[in-house]
Design an enzyme around this catalytic site. Sequence first.
Site, PDB file in Angstrom:
ATOM      1  N   LYS A 228       0.591  -1.177   0.098  1.00 48.77           N
ATOM      2  CA  LYS A 228      -0.323  -0.362   0.694  1.00 48.77           C
ATOM      3  C   LYS A 228       1.160   1.367  -0.071  1.00 48.77           C
ATOM      4  CE  LYS A 228      -3.341   2.799  -0.174  1.00 48.77           C
ATOM      5  NZ  LYS A 228      -4.320   3.215  -1.245  1.00 48.77           N
ATOM      6  N   CYS A 292      -3.253  10.808   1.233  1.00 49.99           N
ATOM      7  CA  CYS A 292      -1.962   8.937   1.457  1.00 49.99           C
ATOM      8  C   CYS A 292      -0.395  10.130   1.070  1.00 49.99           C
ATOM      9  CB  CYS A 292      -3.006   9.024   0.181  1.00 49.99           C
ATOM     10  SG  CYS A 292      -4.642   8.577   0.160  1.00 49.99           S
TER      11      CYS A 292
HETATM   12  N1  SAJ Z   1      -0.730  15.244  -8.500  1.00 47.03           N
HETATM   13  C1  SAJ Z   1       0.084  15.687  -9.384  1.00 47.03           C
HETATM   14  N2  SAJ Z   1       0.302  15.084 -10.323  1.00 47.03           N
HETATM   15  C2  SAJ Z   1       0.532  13.876 -11.002  1.00 47.03           C
HETATM   16  C3  SAJ Z   1      -0.818  13.305  -9.977  1.00 47.03           C
HETATM   17  C4  SAJ Z   1      -1.251  13.500  -8.684  1.00 47.03           C
HETATM   18  O1  SAJ Z   1       1.192  16.394  -8.987  1.00 47.03           O
HETATM   19  O2  SAJ Z   1       0.799  13.249 -12.370  1.00 47.03           O
HETATM   20  C5  SAJ Z   1      -0.942  16.064  -7.868  1.00 47.03           C
HETATM   21  C6  SAJ Z   1      -2.558  16.116  -7.319  1.00 47.03           C
HETATM   22  O3  SAJ Z   1      -2.894  17.319  -7.906  1.00 47.03           O
HETATM   23  C7  SAJ Z   1      -2.739  15.852  -6.511  1.00 47.03           C
HETATM   24  C8  SAJ Z   1      -1.982  14.820  -5.436  1.00 47.03           C
HETATM   25  O4  SAJ Z   1      -0.565  14.547  -6.856  1.00 47.03           O
HETATM   26  O5  SAJ Z   1      -2.602  16.785  -5.292  1.00 47.03           O
HETATM   27  C9  SAJ Z   1      -2.323  13.409  -5.074  1.00 47.03           C
HETATM   28  O6  SAJ Z   1      -3.507  12.970  -6.001  1.00 47.03           O
HETATM   29  P1  SAJ Z   1      -4.146  11.416  -6.187  1.00 47.03           P
HETATM   30  O7  SAJ Z   1      -4.519  11.857  -8.187  1.00 47.03           O
HETATM   31  O8  SAJ Z   1      -2.650  10.574  -6.497  1.00 47.03           O
HETATM   32  O9  SAJ Z   1      -4.589  11.528  -5.693  1.00 47.03           O
HETATM   33  P2  SAJ Z   1      -4.783  10.781  -4.136  1.00 47.03           P
HETATM   34  O10 SAJ Z   1      -3.948  11.490  -3.327  1.00 47.03           O
HETATM   35  O11 SAJ Z   1      -6.355  10.651  -3.396  1.00 47.03           O
HETATM   36  O12 SAJ Z   1      -4.915   8.983  -4.483  1.00 47.03           O
HETATM   37  C10 SAJ Z   1      -4.017   8.433  -4.479  1.00 47.03           C
HETATM   38  C11 SAJ Z   1      -3.871   7.368  -5.474  1.00 47.03           C
HETATM   39  N3  SAJ Z   1      -2.799   6.487  -5.495  1.00 47.03           N
HETATM   40  C12 SAJ Z   1      -2.877   5.957  -6.991  1.00 47.03           C
HETATM   41  O13 SAJ Z   1      -3.194   6.195  -8.014  1.00 47.03           O
HETATM   42  C13 SAJ Z   1      -1.385   5.193  -6.951  1.00 47.03           C
HETATM   43  C14 SAJ Z   1      -5.212   6.321  -5.227  1.00 47.03           C
HETATM   44  O14 SAJ Z   1      -4.954   5.238  -5.830  1.00 47.03           O
HETATM   45  C15 SAJ Z   1      -5.588   5.665  -3.767  1.00 47.03           C
HETATM   46  O15 SAJ Z   1      -6.428   5.233  -3.492  1.00 47.03           O
HETATM   47  C16 SAJ Z   1      -5.509   7.410  -2.957  1.00 47.03           C
HETATM   48  O16 SAJ Z   1      -3.867   7.943  -3.081  1.00 47.03           O
HETATM   49  C17 SAJ Z   1      -5.092   6.811  -1.205  1.00 47.03           C
HETATM   50  O17 SAJ Z   1      -6.603   6.995  -0.748  1.00 47.03           O
HETATM   51  O18 SAJ Z   1      -4.251   5.917  -1.101  1.00 47.03           O
END
Ligand code: SAJ
Length: 464
Positions: A228, A292
């Site tokens: 995870k 996360c």
């Molecule tokens: N972000 C970027 N660049 C990217 C992707 C995201 O700057 O290419 C930023 C987003 O703007 C945001 C942050 O990162 O501020 C997190 O974005 P996210 O799309 O990862 O959203 P979370 O945190 O809700 O979801 C993540 C996901 N993890 C993965 O994809 C590995 C999701 O699958 C998990 O279930 C979730 O964390 C969790 O609950 O752990």
Amino acid sequence: MKYLKRMVYSHLLMSKKLVVIGMGYVGIPAAALFADVKGFSVVGIQRRSKRSGWKIDYLNEGKNPIGGDEPGLSELIEKVVKKGTFRVTDDFSECNDADVILIDVQTPTDEKGIPHYESLKAVSKQIGSQMKKGVLVVIESTVAPGTTEHIVKPILETESKMTAGEEFSLAFSYERVMVGRLIYNITKLPRIAGGIDKESTKKAVELYKNIVKAEIYPTDSLTAEVSKVVENTYRDVNIAFANEIALMCESLGINVYKVRELVNTLPNDPSNPAANPVRNMHFPGAGVGGHCLPKDPWLLKYGVDTYGKFKVDSRVIINSRELNMQMPNHMAGLLENGLKEAGKELKGAKIAVLGVAFLENSDDTRNTPSKPFYEILKEKGASPVLHDPYVRDFEIPFTDNLDGAIKDADALVLMAKHKEYLNLDLSKIKEKMKTPVLIDGRNTYKKEKCKQLGFVYRCIGKSY
Ligand code: SAJ
């Protein structure tokens, strides 16, 4: 004897009481999904806290407390509350005849990356003192590797005076939810279930077959815990990589999004992936928020530091985390640079900041990059005004009145790519502003068009 016990247990599985502790972004969809499965009666447990206590009555009225777009969730909650298979309370005695108990409480880390398990320990104590023989307890909250075995199991055994693996089962099975697609991610994405022993793993896999319409991978609790936090750390490190390349492209005067597009053209050959490992360069941006990604790298490090045989210098992971935490600073730098070109100082300037949530089209503000960005602007004597169409409450004053936020502003800064911001009429907005400076933290607007309209334009990873 063992076969007989399994038979008895599978009969019990037919009509089952499932308790979900923690009515948040993970607990609510999980509870509603199980409550919609024949033979399940589900009880949600939520502390009657100032911040979240209101969810108890709200859910019992069949209403969805999670804001933003969540396809299918509101209808599902209304349906299962109406048919009486889902109700919510703050009474932990509901655990004493539960067949399954899911733990979905917050597991935050502090500024040093140390996990704070106050909620996890408190609910483990409550569960342990109530739970019955034969119960299956599953931790769904993200925890540091080793937490199931070394923290939760001992508490449950001490409080229940029962032995894990013999008189009750314990497993870790993590969620992969993302705001905006909670139901989809729980039902359609593969699931990992890791027990403290084979029987616990088997029971957890059996349980999730009821709601997960994808592969369920059995493993042990430690491997599942590590998977995870590695899954999210992998994403965080990849985002940091993209952010570093973005800074380099700014320095070289080229467009990182073009570079990303070209790099990602390397074909992925599913029949022979090793031949041409796929490239999936992530998106650089104004920062990384959420419950996360900002936390899980620290949980991984904490688990290895605490339960590992030897220390590991996690420089790649921690440096990446620190680079992502620097992005709001870089946004402030682009803003100062843009204002300077427009003959303005940041000190005393009114700055309209679009997006309080950490992610587009959601109301989730946990660890949002907009908070440190706001604080930097305040420190530098500016007057930032935060705007967000989804967020309901936040520790910093904000508005959902876009015109008010933009009026006489010296700059517009986009932090979250909400759909309401995608097709803004920038020429009208320019008229309402005092100084036409636009800082794009999510590659939302076309540089040429903004310049044609007379904006001073800056964007993460683009030349200026
Ligand atoms: N972000 C970027 N660049 C990217 C992707 C995201 O700057 O290419 C930023 C987003 O703007 C945001 C942050 O990162 O501020 C997190 O974005 P996210 O799309 O990862 O959203 P979370 O945190 O809700 O979801 C993540 C996901 N993890 C993965 O994809 C590995 C999701 O699958 C998990 O279930 C979730 O964390 C969790 O609950 O752990």
